[in-house]
Design a protein around this motif. Structure first.
Motif, PDB file in Angstrom:
ATOM      1  N   ILE A 215      12.585 -10.815 -17.036  1.00 60.55           N
ATOM      2  CA  ILE A 215      12.443 -10.778 -15.571  1.00 60.55           C
ATOM      3  C   ILE A 215      11.204  -9.996 -15.180  1.00 60.55           C
ATOM      4  CG2 ILE A 215      13.472  -9.966 -13.424  1.00 60.55           C
ATOM      5  CD1 ILE A 215      16.218 -10.492 -14.668  1.00 60.55           C
ATOM      6  N   ALA A 216      11.006  -8.830 -15.806  1.00 61.97           N
ATOM      7  CA  ALA A 216       9.846  -7.988 -15.472  1.00 61.97           C
ATOM      8  C   ALA A 216       8.536  -8.738 -15.712  1.00 61.97           C
ATOM      9  CB  ALA A 216       9.884  -6.706 -16.296  1.00 61.97           C
ATOM     10  N   LYS A 217       8.481  -9.483 -16.801  1.00 58.13           N
ATOM     11  CA  LYS A 217       7.277 -10.256 -17.118  1.00 58.13           C
ATOM     12  C   LYS A 217       7.058 -11.374 -16.110  1.00 58.13           C
ATOM     13  CE  LYS A 217       5.065 -12.875 -20.845  1.00 58.13           C
ATOM     14  NZ  LYS A 217       5.210 -13.383 -22.236  1.00 58.13           N
ATOM     15  N   ALA A 218       8.144 -12.015 -15.690  1.00 55.50           N
ATOM     16  CA  ALA A 218       8.030 -13.144 -14.759  1.00 55.50           C
ATOM     17  C   ALA A 218       7.540 -12.702 -13.386  1.00 55.50           C
ATOM     18  CB  ALA A 218       9.379 -13.852 -14.632  1.00 55.50           C
ATOM     19  N   VAL A 219       7.996 -11.547 -12.909  1.00 54.03           N
ATOM     20  CA  VAL A 219       7.661 -11.119 -11.542  1.00 54.03           C
ATOM     21  C   VAL A 219       6.445 -10.207 -11.495  1.00 54.03           C
ATOM     22  CG1 VAL A 219      10.079 -11.308 -10.868  1.00 54.03           C
ATOM     23  CG2 VAL A 219       9.180  -9.083 -11.572  1.00 54.03           C
ATOM     24  N   GLU A 220       5.888  -9.879 -12.661  1.00 56.83           N
ATOM     25  CA  GLU A 220       4.739  -8.977 -12.713  1.00 56.83           C
ATOM     26  C   GLU A 220       3.578  -9.519 -11.874  1.00 56.83           C
ATOM     27  OE1 GLU A 220       1.923  -6.711 -16.035  1.00 56.83           O
ATOM     28  OE2 GLU A 220       3.363  -8.248 -16.643  1.00 56.83           O
TER      29      GLU A 220
ATOM     30  N   SER B 187      15.697  -6.394  -2.307  1.00 55.10           N
ATOM     31  CA  SER B 187      15.581  -5.128  -1.585  1.00 55.10           C
ATOM     32  C   SER B 187      15.118  -3.982  -2.466  1.00 55.10           C
ATOM     33  CB  SER B 187      16.918  -4.767  -0.935  1.00 55.10           C
ATOM     34  OG  SER B 187      17.863  -4.377  -1.903  1.00 55.10           O
ATOM     35  N   THR B 188      15.180  -4.171  -3.786  1.00 51.53           N
ATOM     36  CA  THR B 188      14.728  -3.127  -4.703  1.00 51.53           C
ATOM     37  C   THR B 188      13.411  -3.489  -5.389  1.00 51.53           C
ATOM     38  OG1 THR B 188      16.215  -4.061  -6.387  1.00 51.53           O
ATOM     39  CG2 THR B 188      17.029  -2.188  -5.132  1.00 51.53           C
ATOM     40  N   GLY B 189      12.690  -4.437  -4.791  1.00 51.90           N
ATOM     41  CA  GLY B 189      11.333  -4.716  -5.245  1.00 51.90           C
ATOM     42  C   GLY B 189      11.170  -5.823  -6.260  1.00 51.90           C
ATOM     43  N   THR B 190      12.266  -6.510  -6.619  1.00 51.62           N
ATOM     44  CA  THR B 190      12.164  -7.658  -7.527  1.00 51.62           C
ATOM     45  C   THR B 190      12.305  -8.930  -6.695  1.00 51.62           C
ATOM     46  OG1 THR B 190      13.155  -6.417  -9.371  1.00 51.62           O
ATOM     47  CG2 THR B 190      13.171  -8.818  -9.527  1.00 51.62           C
ATOM     48  N   PRO B 191      11.228  -9.687  -6.474  1.00 52.88           N
ATOM     49  CA  PRO B 191      11.303 -10.894  -5.631  1.00 52.88           C
ATOM     50  C   PRO B 191      12.404 -11.832  -6.112  1.00 52.88           C
ATOM     51  CG  PRO B 191       9.028 -10.393  -6.202  1.00 52.88           C
ATOM     52  CD  PRO B 191       9.881  -9.493  -7.038  1.00 52.88           C
TER      53      PRO B 191
ATOM     54  N   ALA C 172      21.193 -27.703  -5.073  1.00 56.39           N
ATOM     55  CA  ALA C 172      19.980 -27.756  -5.891  1.00 56.39           C
ATOM     56  C   ALA C 172      19.486 -29.184  -6.093  1.00 56.39           C
ATOM     57  CB  ALA C 172      20.242 -27.095  -7.241  1.00 56.39           C
ATOM     58  N   GLY C 173      20.409 -30.102  -6.398  1.00 56.66           N
ATOM     59  CA  GLY C 173      20.016 -31.475  -6.667  1.00 56.66           C
ATOM     60  C   GLY C 173      19.666 -32.275  -5.435  1.00 56.66           C
ATOM     61  N   HIS C 174      19.740 -31.657  -4.267  1.00 55.16           N
ATOM     62  CA  HIS C 174      19.419 -32.337  -3.008  1.00 55.16           C
ATOM     63  C   HIS C 174      18.176 -31.738  -2.353  1.00 55.16           C
ATOM     64  CE1 HIS C 174      23.218 -34.587  -3.049  1.00 55.16           C
ATOM     65  NE2 HIS C 174      23.739 -33.483  -3.559  1.00 55.16           N
ATOM     66  N   GLY C 175      17.266 -31.263  -3.187  1.00 55.40           N
ATOM     67  CA  GLY C 175      15.988 -30.784  -2.677  1.00 55.40           C
ATOM     68  C   GLY C 175      15.702 -29.326  -2.923  1.00 55.40           C
ATOM     69  N   ASP C 176      16.758 -28.528  -3.119  1.00 56.94           N
ATOM     70  CA  ASP C 176      16.521 -27.093  -3.287  1.00 56.94           C
ATOM     71  C   ASP C 176      15.914 -26.738  -4.635  1.00 56.94           C
ATOM     72  OD1 ASP C 176      17.493 -26.778  -0.789  1.00 56.94           O
ATOM     73  OD2 ASP C 176      19.231 -25.547  -1.318  1.00 56.94           O
ATOM     74  N   LEU C 177      15.896 -27.663  -5.565  1.00 56.33           N
ATOM     75  CA  LEU C 177      15.227 -27.398  -6.843  1.00 56.33           C
ATOM     76  C   LEU C 177      13.731 -27.174  -6.644  1.00 56.33           C
ATOM     77  CD1 LEU C 177      16.953 -29.875  -9.330  1.00 56.33           C
ATOM     78  CD2 LEU C 177      17.076 -27.378  -9.337  1.00 56.33           C
ATOM     79  N   GLY C 178      13.219 -27.638  -5.507  1.00 59.52           N
ATOM     80  CA  GLY C 178      11.812 -27.402  -5.196  1.00 59.52           C
ATOM     81  C   GLY C 178      11.486 -25.927  -5.032  1.00 59.52           C
ATOM     82  N   MET C 179      12.530 -25.080  -4.887  1.00 57.31           N
ATOM     83  CA  MET C 179      12.325 -23.645  -4.762  1.00 57.31           C
ATOM     84  C   MET C 179      12.089 -22.984  -6.117  1.00 57.31           C
ATOM     85  SD  MET C 179      15.364 -22.890  -2.008  1.00 57.31           S
ATOM     86  CE  MET C 179      15.057 -21.133  -1.947  1.00 57.31           C
ATOM     87  N   VAL C 180      12.389 -23.714  -7.198  1.00 55.59           N
ATOM     88  CA  VAL C 180      12.257 -23.157  -8.552  1.00 55.59           C
ATOM     89  C   VAL C 180      10.937 -23.618  -9.153  1.00 55.59           C
ATOM     90  CG1 VAL C 180      13.345 -22.914 -10.811  1.00 55.59           C
ATOM     91  CG2 VAL C 180      14.766 -23.342  -8.788  1.00 55.59           C
ATOM     92  N   THR C 181      10.073 -22.666  -9.480  1.00 62.40           N
ATOM     93  CA  THR C 181       8.769 -23.002 -10.062  1.00 62.40           C
ATOM     94  C   THR C 181       8.727 -22.586 -11.527  1.00 62.40           C
ATOM     95  OG1 THR C 181       7.632 -20.895  -9.660  1.00 62.40           O
ATOM     96  CG2 THR C 181       7.780 -22.449  -7.810  1.00 62.40           C
ATOM     97  N   ALA C 182       7.690 -23.038 -12.216  1.00 60.43           N
ATOM     98  CA  ALA C 182       7.538 -22.751 -13.640  1.00 60.43           C
ATOM     99  C   ALA C 182       7.324 -21.271 -13.913  1.00 60.43           C
ATOM    100  CB  ALA C 182       6.378 -23.565 -14.207  1.00 60.43           C
ATOM    101  N   LYS C 183       6.955 -20.504 -12.889  1.00 56.86           N
ATOM    102  CA  LYS C 183       6.709 -19.065 -13.074  1.00 56.86           C
ATOM    103  C   LYS C 183       7.965 -18.215 -12.860  1.00 56.86           C
ATOM    104  CE  LYS C 183       1.852 -19.325 -11.668  1.00 56.86           C
ATOM    105  NZ  LYS C 183       0.825 -18.826 -10.702  1.00 56.86           N
ATOM    106  N   ASP C 184       9.046 -18.862 -12.440  1.00 54.20           N
ATOM    107  CA  ASP C 184      10.261 -18.115 -12.107  1.00 54.20           C
ATOM    108  C   ASP C 184      11.152 -17.911 -13.329  1.00 54.20           C
ATOM    109  OD1 ASP C 184       9.454 -18.097  -9.439  1.00 54.20           O
ATOM    110  OD2 ASP C 184      10.499 -19.976  -8.997  1.00 54.20           O
TER     111      ASP C 184
END
Length: 324
Positions: free
Chosen positions: A40-45, A72-76, A85-97
Motif C-alpha cells: 500500500i505504501a508503495k502504491a500511494v507514494e 482521513s489519516t493520509g492514505t488516499p 463495480a461491473g456497472h461502471g464503477d470499475l473505472g475508478m480502479v487504475t493500474a496504480k491502485d
C-alpha cells in the motif's frame, strides 16, 4: 437482567475474537500484514495511487468505514461497492491502485468482476478473509487470513465478531501506514478542518495575543508598576523577562493574594513572582494548551519560542475557538 447478560456475552465474545486476532498477528498473519503495508505504501507514494476498498453486505459497510479511515489519516482511498463495480464503477480502479477486498467467506460472487479487472490490469489485491483457500484468497496477492471466532449472534448467523475483526485489522493497516509516513497532528487537521476536532487541532499561534498585547515587565520592576501592567492588559497576570528578554517568572492574581500586605507595592517583582512558569510553543495544538491550563489550574499561558515570550493565550480564547 437478561438484556445486560446478553450485552456482557456479546462484549466477551467479540473481545475473545480480538484476542485471537492479536495472537494470530504473531504468526503468518503478521508477516502478511507487513507485506500489505509495504504494498500500500508503495502504491500511494507521491500520490500516484489509491487504496480501493471493496466488499458486499456487512463487509461492505466495514469497507466504507475503512476507506474513510485511510483517507482521513493520509492514505488516499475510495470505496467501490462490489455490486456496482461491473456497472461502471470499475473505472475508478487504475493500474496504480491497490485493492483491499473484504469477504469473510471469500466466496462473495459480486467480487468476481473486481478480481477479473485487477488481473487484467495487474492491480495488487489484498484480501481480508477467514478462508485463505477461498476463491478470493487464491486470486489475491496477499491474504490477511483472519482466525475463526464465535459470532456474538446466538444463532451464529449475523456477522458480529467477524466484522469487528475485519474493522480492527483494517484500522491497524491505516495506523501502521500513518505511523510509517510520520503523519502528524498538523497533517491530520488538513483533513479535519471542521467541527470540534478541527478546533482542537488549531495551532496556538492562531489563537494567541501578540505584540503590545502581551503583559510583560523586566526583572526588578517595582510591584506598583507591575500591577498597573496587569490591569492594562487584562489577562490576570504579568510575565517577567530578564536582560535577554527570556521569560523567567510570572505574577498572577493568586500571587498578589498570597503576598497581600502593607508592603506589597514597595516590593520588587522578583520577590513576588513564580519562577519558571508553565508555557507552550506557538506550533503546539490548542488542545495541548488546554490540557496544560486544566492540569495546572491556570487561566493564561505564555507562548514561548526559544525561551522568549511571543504571545499569550487565555482560557477564554481556547473556549471561544470551540476546543473544549
Amino acid at each position: 437482567m437478561p438484556a445486560l447478560d446478553s450485552a456482557r456475552k456479546t462484549v466477551h465474545l467479540e473481545s475473545q475474537g480480538l484476542a485471537t486476532l492479536a495472537q494470530a498477528l504473531e504468526g503468518d498473519l503478521g508477516r502478511a500484514f507487513c507485506k500489505a503495508v509495504e504494498v500500500i505504501a508503495k502504491a500511494v507514494e507521491g500520490g500516484a495511487g489509491r487504496v480501493i476498498v471493496t466488499g458486499m453486505g456487512k463487509s461492505g459497510h466495514v469497507g466504507r468505514k475503512l476507506a474513510a479511515t485511510f483517507a482521513s489519516t493520509g492514505t488516499p482511498a475510495s470505496f467501490v461497492h462490489a455490486a456496482e463495480a461491473g456497472h461502471g464503477d470499475l473505472g475508478m480502479v487504475t493500474a496504480k491502485d491497490v485493492v483491499v477486498a473484504l469477504s469473510w467467506s471469500g466466496e462473495t460472487p459480486e467480487l468476481r468482476e473486481v478480481i477479473h479487472h485487477t488481473q487484467r490490469f495487474d492491480v495488487p489485491v489484498i484480501a481480508i478473509t477467514s478462508e485463505a483457500a477461498s476463491a478470493l484468497g487464491r486470486t489475491s496477492d496477499i491474504v490477511l487470513a483472519l482466525p475463526k471466532a464465535t459470532e456474538a449472534c446466538p444463532h451464529g448467523l449475523a456477522p458480529t465478531t467477524s466484522t469487528t475483526m475485519q474493522l480492527v485489522i483494517g484500522d491497524a493497516l491505516a495506523i501502521a501506514l500513518l505511523e510509517g509516513r510520520g503523519f502528524t497532528a498538523s497533517d491530520f487537521r488538513v483533513f479535519h478542518p471542521g467541527g470540534k476536532l478541527g478546533a482542537a487541532l488549531t495551532h496556538v499561534r492562531d489563537l494567541m495575543h501578540e505584540g503590545d498585547k502581551i503583559p510583560l515587565v523586566p526583572a526588578g520592576t517595582p510591584m506598583s508598576q507591575a500591577i498597573l501592567a496587569m490591569s492594562e492588559k487584562s489577562f490576570g497576570c504579568v510575565g517577567v523577562t530578564d536582560a535577554s528578554r527570556r521569560l523567567v517568572g510570572i505574577v498572577t492574581d493568586g500571587d498578589l493574594r498570597r503576598h497581600m500586605g502593607p508592603d506589597l507595592l514597595g516590593k520588587g517583582i522578583d520577590q513576588v513572582m513564580t519562577k519558571n512558569p508553565r508555557s507552550v510553543a506557538p506550533d503546539a495544538i490548542a488542545s495541548a494548551a488546554l490540557e496544560i491550563m486544566n492540569s495546572s489550574k491556570i487561566m493564561a499561558l505564555f507562548v514561548v519560542e526559544e525561551g522568549r515570550p511571543v504571545g499569550i493565550l487565555h482560557l477564554h480564547d481556547v473556549l471561544r475557538a470551540g476546543v473544549a
